[in-house]
Design a protein around this motif. Sequence first.
Motif, PDB file in Angstrom:
ATOM      1  N   ILE A  58       0.864  -1.182   0.000  1.00  0.00           N
ATOM      2  CA  ILE A  58       0.000   0.000   0.000  1.00  0.00           C
ATOM      3  C   ILE A  58       0.897   1.227   0.000  1.00  0.00           C
ATOM      4  N   HIS A  59       0.777   2.004  -1.077  1.00  0.00           N
ATOM      5  CA  HIS A  59       1.687   3.124  -1.321  1.00  0.00           C
ATOM      6  C   HIS A  59       1.217   4.414  -0.661  1.00  0.00           C
ATOM      7  N   SER A  60       0.056   4.933  -1.075  1.00  0.00           N
ATOM      8  CA  SER A  60      -0.431   6.216  -0.571  1.00  0.00           C
ATOM      9  C   SER A  60      -1.930   6.328  -0.829  1.00  0.00           C
ATOM     10  N   PRO A  61      -2.615   7.245  -0.131  1.00  0.00           N
ATOM     11  CA  PRO A  61      -4.049   7.417  -0.380  1.00  0.00           C
ATOM     12  C   PRO A  61      -4.304   8.061  -1.743  1.00  0.00           C
TER      13      PRO A  61
ATOM     14  N   GLU B 251      -6.235  10.703  -4.315  1.00  0.00           N
ATOM     15  CA  GLU B 251      -6.581  12.115  -4.110  1.00  0.00           C
ATOM     16  C   GLU B 251      -8.066  12.321  -3.868  1.00  0.00           C
TER      17      GLU B 251
ATOM     18  N   PHE C   3      -6.598   3.537  -1.746  1.00  0.00           N
ATOM     19  CA  PHE C   3      -5.149   3.667  -1.690  1.00  0.00           C
ATOM     20  C   PHE C   3      -4.527   3.240  -3.010  1.00  0.00           C
ATOM     21  N   ARG C   4      -3.416   3.873  -3.353  1.00  0.00           N
ATOM     22  CA  ARG C   4      -2.616   3.411  -4.486  1.00  0.00           C
ATOM     23  C   ARG C   4      -1.792   2.235  -4.001  1.00  0.00           C
TER      24      ARG C   4
ATOM     25  N   GLU D 192      -5.231   0.571  -7.715  1.00  0.00           N
ATOM     26  CA  GLU D 192      -5.873   1.193  -6.564  1.00  0.00           C
ATOM     27  C   GLU D 192      -6.671   0.151  -5.805  1.00  0.00           C
TER      28      GLU D 192
ATOM     29  N   ARG E  82       2.837  -2.053   5.714  1.00  0.00           N
ATOM     30  CA  ARG E  82       2.080  -1.782   4.493  1.00  0.00           C
ATOM     31  C   ARG E  82       2.176  -2.907   3.468  1.00  0.00           C
TER      32      ARG E  82
END
Length: 120
Positions: free
Chosen positions: A24-27, A29, A34-35, A48, A73
């Motif tokens: 899991i990279h980041s939320p 936008e 999550f990306r 995603e 993550r």
Amino acid sequence: MGQDEPPQKRDKSVPAASQDVVFIHSPVEQGEGFRVIRSREDRIEIGELRPTEHGRPLTGDLVKLTQRPEHGRLFDVEVLVPAPHAAEARRAGPAQVATDTYRSNWEAIFGRREENKLAN
């Protein structure tokens, strides 16, 4: 997955090359999700991760994630429902464009189709 739940242990008998793992990279936008970076079948994919919603069609795999002990993550992926294949929905040939507007414009240019006047 709540923070109070203990992470499940992964099966070490499965070779690493055949495991399905997601990071899991980041939320995203906009909206919830999550990306992610996913490693499966000797390839790397980006995508995603989004929550399911009742009545909304799935656009990818429906998965269950199990947290791995080496990183917070990093998760093992279990596919519960595979993604619908877009190739199955495709047809051979050009797109169908016979809408009512198309038909009315055809008749304006070429005239109405004549009835078959031949005797039976």
